[in-house]
Design an enzyme around this catalytic site. Structure first.
Site, PDB file in Angstrom:
ATOM      1  N   TYR A   9      23.310-154.430 -15.002  1.00 32.71           N
ATOM      2  CA  TYR A   9      22.914-155.683 -14.345  1.00 32.71           C
ATOM      3  C   TYR A   9      22.430-156.698 -15.357  1.00 32.71           C
ATOM      4  O   TYR A   9      21.865-156.336 -16.384  1.00 32.71           O
ATOM      5  CB  TYR A   9      21.706-155.454 -13.425  1.00 32.71           C
ATOM      6  CG  TYR A   9      21.941-154.604 -12.239  1.00 32.71           C
ATOM      7  CD1 TYR A   9      22.504-155.121 -11.080  1.00 32.71           C
ATOM      8  CD2 TYR A   9      21.536-153.273 -12.250  1.00 32.71           C
ATOM      9  CE1 TYR A   9      22.679-154.327  -9.965  1.00 32.71           C
ATOM     10  CE2 TYR A   9      21.708-152.469 -11.134  1.00 32.71           C
ATOM     11  CZ  TYR A   9      22.278-153.010  -9.996  1.00 32.71           C
ATOM     12  OH  TYR A   9      22.455-152.223  -8.899  1.00 32.71           O
ATOM     13  N   LYS A  16      23.887-166.019 -21.600  1.00 34.89           N
ATOM     14  CA  LYS A  16      23.829-165.268 -22.848  1.00 34.89           C
ATOM     15  C   LYS A  16      24.000-163.756 -22.579  1.00 34.89           C
ATOM     16  O   LYS A  16      24.756-163.071 -23.262  1.00 34.89           O
ATOM     17  CB  LYS A  16      22.476-165.549 -23.516  1.00 34.89           C
ATOM     18  CG  LYS A  16      22.325-164.966 -24.891  1.00 34.89           C
ATOM     19  CD  LYS A  16      21.082-165.552 -25.590  1.00 34.89           C
ATOM     20  CE  LYS A  16      20.798-164.830 -26.882  1.00 34.89           C
ATOM     21  NZ  LYS A  16      19.938-163.646 -26.693  1.00 34.89           N
ATOM     22  N   LYS A  20      27.121-161.308 -23.587  1.00 37.71           N
ATOM     23  CA  LYS A  20      26.827-160.086 -24.356  1.00 37.71           C
ATOM     24  C   LYS A  20      27.425-158.859 -23.643  1.00 37.71           C
ATOM     25  O   LYS A  20      27.964-157.947 -24.288  1.00 37.71           O
ATOM     26  CB  LYS A  20      25.312-159.925 -24.494  1.00 37.71           C
ATOM     27  CG  LYS A  20      24.907-158.630 -25.150  1.00 37.71           C
ATOM     28  CD  LYS A  20      23.927-158.872 -26.260  1.00 37.71           C
ATOM     29  CE  LYS A  20      23.710-157.641 -27.082  1.00 37.71           C
ATOM     30  NZ  LYS A  20      23.436-157.975 -28.471  1.00 37.71           N
ATOM     31  N   GLU A 129      18.483-148.656  -0.189  1.00 35.88           N
ATOM     32  CA  GLU A 129      17.199-148.622  -0.876  1.00 35.88           C
ATOM     33  C   GLU A 129      16.032-148.837   0.057  1.00 35.88           C
ATOM     34  O   GLU A 129      14.951-149.242  -0.353  1.00 35.88           O
ATOM     35  CB  GLU A 129      17.188-149.666  -2.009  1.00 35.88           C
ATOM     36  CG  GLU A 129      17.882-150.971  -1.659  1.00 35.88           C
ATOM     37  CD  GLU A 129      18.263-151.833  -2.867  1.00 35.88           C
ATOM     38  OE1 GLU A 129      17.730-151.615  -3.965  1.00 35.88           O
ATOM     39  OE2 GLU A 129      19.104-152.742  -2.705  1.00 35.88           O
ATOM     40  N   ASP A 155      12.926-149.933  -4.917  1.00 39.48           N
ATOM     41  CA  ASP A 155      12.839-150.485  -3.565  1.00 39.48           C
ATOM     42  C   ASP A 155      12.577-149.393  -2.540  1.00 39.48           C
ATOM     43  O   ASP A 155      11.801-149.585  -1.603  1.00 39.48           O
ATOM     44  CB  ASP A 155      14.139-151.215  -3.202  1.00 39.48           C
ATOM     45  CG  ASP A 155      14.140-152.654  -3.683  1.00 39.48           C
ATOM     46  OD1 ASP A 155      13.224-153.398  -3.294  1.00 39.48           O
ATOM     47  OD2 ASP A 155      15.040-153.026  -4.455  1.00 39.48           O
ATOM     48  N   ILE A 221      19.947-151.517 -17.158  1.00 39.20           N
ATOM     49  CA  ILE A 221      19.472-152.905 -17.211  1.00 39.20           C
ATOM     50  C   ILE A 221      19.385-153.455 -18.629  1.00 39.20           C
ATOM     51  O   ILE A 221      18.975-154.597 -18.815  1.00 39.20           O
ATOM     52  CB  ILE A 221      18.068-153.034 -16.558  1.00 39.20           C
ATOM     53  CG1 ILE A 221      17.123-151.979 -17.144  1.00 39.20           C
ATOM     54  CG2 ILE A 221      18.164-152.934 -15.051  1.00 39.20           C
ATOM     55  CD1 ILE A 221      15.695-152.412 -17.172  1.00 39.20           C
ATOM     56  N   HIS A 222      19.761-152.623 -19.610  1.00 43.28           N
ATOM     57  CA  HIS A 222      19.635-153.078 -20.995  1.00 43.28           C
ATOM     58  C   HIS A 222      20.790-152.489 -21.813  1.00 43.28           C
ATOM     59  O   HIS A 222      21.181-151.336 -21.583  1.00 43.28           O
ATOM     60  CB  HIS A 222      18.283-152.617 -21.568  1.00 43.28           C
ATOM     61  CG  HIS A 222      17.943-153.260 -22.878  1.00 43.28           C
ATOM     62  ND1 HIS A 222      18.457-152.811 -24.076  1.00 43.28           N
ATOM     63  CD2 HIS A 222      17.169-154.333 -23.168  1.00 43.28           C
ATOM     64  CE1 HIS A 222      17.992-153.584 -25.054  1.00 43.28           C
ATOM     65  NE2 HIS A 222      17.213-154.518 -24.531  1.00 43.28           N
ATOM     66  N   ASP A 269      35.111-117.483  -7.851  1.00 44.70           N
ATOM     67  CA  ASP A 269      35.952-117.546  -6.651  1.00 44.70           C
ATOM     68  C   ASP A 269      36.185-119.014  -6.296  1.00 44.70           C
ATOM     69  O   ASP A 269      35.909-119.900  -7.100  1.00 44.70           O
ATOM     70  CB  ASP A 269      35.367-116.714  -5.492  1.00 44.70           C
ATOM     71  CG  ASP A 269      34.063-117.277  -4.976  1.00 44.70           C
ATOM     72  OD1 ASP A 269      33.536-118.230  -5.580  1.00 44.70           O
ATOM     73  OD2 ASP A 269      33.560-116.768  -3.957  1.00 44.70           O
TER      74      ASP A 269
HETATM   75  N1  COA Z   1      22.717-157.442 -20.128  1.00 45.43           N
HETATM   76  C1  COA Z   1      23.255-158.011 -21.220  1.00 45.43           C
HETATM   77  N2  COA Z   1      22.551-158.293 -22.342  1.00 45.43           N
HETATM   78  C2  COA Z   1      21.238-158.000 -22.307  1.00 45.43           C
HETATM   79  C3  COA Z   1      20.625-157.425 -21.186  1.00 45.43           C
HETATM   80  C4  COA Z   1      21.413-157.158 -20.060  1.00 45.43           C
HETATM   81  N3  COA Z   1      20.904-156.606 -18.961  1.00 45.43           N
HETATM   82  N4  COA Z   1      19.318-157.233 -21.464  1.00 45.43           N
HETATM   83  C5  COA Z   1      19.111-157.683 -22.711  1.00 45.43           C
HETATM   84  N5  COA Z   1      20.260-158.151 -23.230  1.00 45.43           N
HETATM   85  C6  COA Z   1      20.504-158.697 -24.561  1.00 45.43           C
HETATM   86  C7  COA Z   1      19.513-159.781 -24.934  1.00 45.43           C
HETATM   87  O1  COA Z   1      19.989-161.036 -24.512  1.00 45.43           O
HETATM   88  C8  COA Z   1      19.463-159.658 -26.439  1.00 45.43           C
HETATM   89  O2  COA Z   1      20.640-160.236 -26.946  1.00 45.43           O
HETATM   90  P1  COA Z   1      20.717-160.777 -28.477  1.00 45.43           P
HETATM   91  O3  COA Z   1      20.451-159.600 -29.361  1.00 45.43           O
HETATM   92  O4  COA Z   1      22.101-161.300 -28.588  1.00 45.43           O
HETATM   93  O5  COA Z   1      19.656-161.830 -28.569  1.00 45.43           O
HETATM   94  C9  COA Z   1      19.608-158.139 -26.658  1.00 45.43           C
HETATM   95  O6  COA Z   1      20.283-157.662 -25.491  1.00 45.43           O
HETATM   96  C10 COA Z   1      18.301-157.424 -26.826  1.00 45.43           C
HETATM   97  O7  COA Z   1      17.468-157.697 -25.723  1.00 45.43           O
HETATM   98  P2  COA Z   1      15.892-157.426 -25.766  1.00 45.43           P
HETATM   99  O8  COA Z   1      15.230-158.501 -26.533  1.00 45.43           O
HETATM  100  O9  COA Z   1      15.637-156.040 -26.177  1.00 45.43           O
HETATM  101  O10 COA Z   1      15.522-157.529 -24.237  1.00 45.43           O
HETATM  102  P3  COA Z   1      14.774-158.734 -23.516  1.00 45.43           P
HETATM  103  O11 COA Z   1      13.324-158.636 -23.807  1.00 45.43           O
HETATM  104  O12 COA Z   1      15.490-160.013 -23.816  1.00 45.43           O
HETATM  105  O13 COA Z   1      15.009-158.392 -21.966  1.00 45.43           O
HETATM  106  C11 COA Z   1      14.799-157.346 -19.854  1.00 45.43           C
HETATM  107  C12 COA Z   1      14.472-157.248 -21.352  1.00 45.43           C
HETATM  108  C13 COA Z   1      14.403-156.072 -19.148  1.00 45.43           C
HETATM  109  C14 COA Z   1      14.061-158.537 -19.251  1.00 45.43           C
HETATM  110  C15 COA Z   1      16.334-157.580 -19.738  1.00 45.43           C
HETATM  111  O14 COA Z   1      16.956-156.485 -20.350  1.00 45.43           O
HETATM  112  C16 COA Z   1      16.878-157.821 -18.366  1.00 45.43           C
HETATM  113  O15 COA Z   1      16.703-158.890 -17.800  1.00 45.43           O
HETATM  114  N6  COA Z   1      17.606-156.830 -17.789  1.00 45.43           N
HETATM  115  C17 COA Z   1      18.274-156.974 -16.528  1.00 45.43           C
HETATM  116  C18 COA Z   1      17.299-156.958 -15.383  1.00 45.43           C
HETATM  117  C19 COA Z   1      17.968-157.081 -14.048  1.00 45.43           C
HETATM  118  O16 COA Z   1      19.062-157.603 -13.921  1.00 45.43           O
HETATM  119  N7  COA Z   1      17.321-156.567 -12.987  1.00 45.43           N
HETATM  120  C20 COA Z   1      17.854-156.581 -11.653  1.00 45.43           C
HETATM  121  C21 COA Z   1      18.641-155.362 -11.341  1.00 45.43           C
HETATM  122  S1  COA Z   1      17.689-153.885 -11.331  1.00 45.43           S
HETATM  123 MG    MG Z   2      16.864-153.191  -5.391  1.00 49.05          MG
END
Ligand code: COA
Ligand code: MG
Length: 289
Positions: A9, A16, A20, A129, A155, A221-222, A269
């Site tokens: 997600y 950005k 990525k 959820e 949730d 999420i990361h 089996d």
């Molecule tokens: N998808 C794509 N790229 C992501 C990403 C994701 N979910 N989360 C982080 N990145 C990217 C950042 O933009 C950064 O890119 P860069 O190196 O080119 O600058 C790199 O990965 C490293 O990110 P980092 O600095 O470690 O994380 P952060 O502090 O920017 O963000 C979160 C942390 C948790 C806020 C972020 O990962 C996020 O928003 N995740 C998704 C949350 C979400 O969608 N929740 C709803 C569904 S459960």
């Molecule tokens: Mg949810």
């Protein structure tokens, strides 16, 4: 069906992160308009996702858009903003009834007819959820446009008043309910998010436990979570080799007129054969055999 070992997600308004995500080799990319997107960014998320679907090459990654829940008041604008740009699927969160899935399915079918896309080509994945969602899942999971059920652990814990723990024992009943409903309807079951995204050991343990329960994939999420998760949901070389041996020896033993036989001191089996076949089909879906 598309392999969905890791479903990543990101907030739909975050260009950005979307750009990525297409570099990560992740199975599914889910651009979110729901809880990952702030209330004052919903319109921006719709526009950004529409742009991404038009301009970016997602390669082998599946492109999904998560709308707000049916009944939130946002869902119609969400789905109408992204659907004309042909996502691979729509994710509906917090589903509690068959009718909510049917609402989205009708809109999708209208778009398929209008744009001349193959009928049923745009799939639905649902988030289950809440307590009601789990109770009604038997009926909901039979919807023909469904590919997968995504279990939302945070949730769900809030919905039943449970306190989240590291081993997630408070979620076990609901996780298994999701797996059973999915198995009965040939759907993929997608497990909880590990929100402590810096702890890759915890992620590995949770992903392997989920795979053992019968989940086919996990929400992430990361970017750091992608590879560990994909590995946990891909059968190991060892598991594949063992499954192959069961399939081969089973056939020979059937010819000899034996339904049950011994392999390495263990009884084999029919149910073990079925399990071995599941392992091989998962390995195949992951491109491993
Ligand atoms: N998808 C794509 N790229 C992501 C990403 C994701 N979910 N989360 C982080 N990145 C990217 C950042 O933009 C950064 O890119 P860069 O190196 O080119 O600058 C790199 O990965 C490293 O990110 P980092 O600095 O470690 O994380 P952060 O502090 O920017 O963000 C979160 C942390 C948790 C806020 C972020 O990962 C996020 O928003 N995740 C998704 C949350 C979400 O969608 N929740 C709803 C569904 S459960
Ligand atoms: Mg949810």
């Amino acid at each position: 069906m598309h392999s969905r070992r890791a479903l990543l997600y990101m907030p739909g308004d975050n260009w950005k992160m979307i750009t990525k995500s297409i570099t990560l080799g992740v199975d599914s990319i889910c651009m979110d308009m729901e809880d990952g997107t702030a209330f004052n960014k919903k319109a921006e998320a719709r526009a950004t996702i529409a742009r991404a679907l038009q301009e970016l090459d997602f390669g082998a990654s599946e492109k999904l858009a998560r709308i707000n829940s049916v009944g939130s008041g946002w869902e119609k604008d969400d789905i109408e903003a992204v659907l004309p740009h042909q996502p691979d699927g729509i994710v509906i969160p917090k589903v509690e009834s068959f009718e909510q899935v049917e609402w989205a399915s009708r809109i999708i079918e209208d778009a398929e007819l209008k744009y001349g896309w193959a009928l049923n080509s745009i799939r639905i994945l649902i988030g289950v959820e809440t307590a009601k969602g789990i109770l009604n899942l038997g009926k909901i999971a039979a919807h023909p446009r469904l590919d997968a059920v995504i279990f939302g652990g945070e949730d769900f814990a809030a919905s039943i008043g449970a306190t989240r723990t590291r081993d997630a024992i408070e979620l076990l009943y609901a996780r298994q309910a999701v797996i059973v409903a999915c198995a009965a309807n040939d759907l993929q079951a997608i497990d909880i998010v590990t929100i402590d995204y810096k702890d890759l050991e915890a992620l590995k343990a949770e992903a392997e436990f989920g795979a053992g329960l019968g989940f086919s994939g996990k929400q992430v999420i990361h970017p750091n979570q992608v590879r560990v998760t994909q590995e946990a949901f891909t059968p190991s070389e060892e598991a594949v080799a063992h499954a192959r041996r069961i399939v081969e020896t089973f056939e020979a033993s059937q010819k000899e007129g034996k339904g049950a036989y011994s392999l390495d001191g263990k009884m084999i089996d029919m149910p073990l054969l079925k399990n071995a076949q599941k392992v091989l089909s998962r390995a195949k879906a992951a491109g491993k055999v």
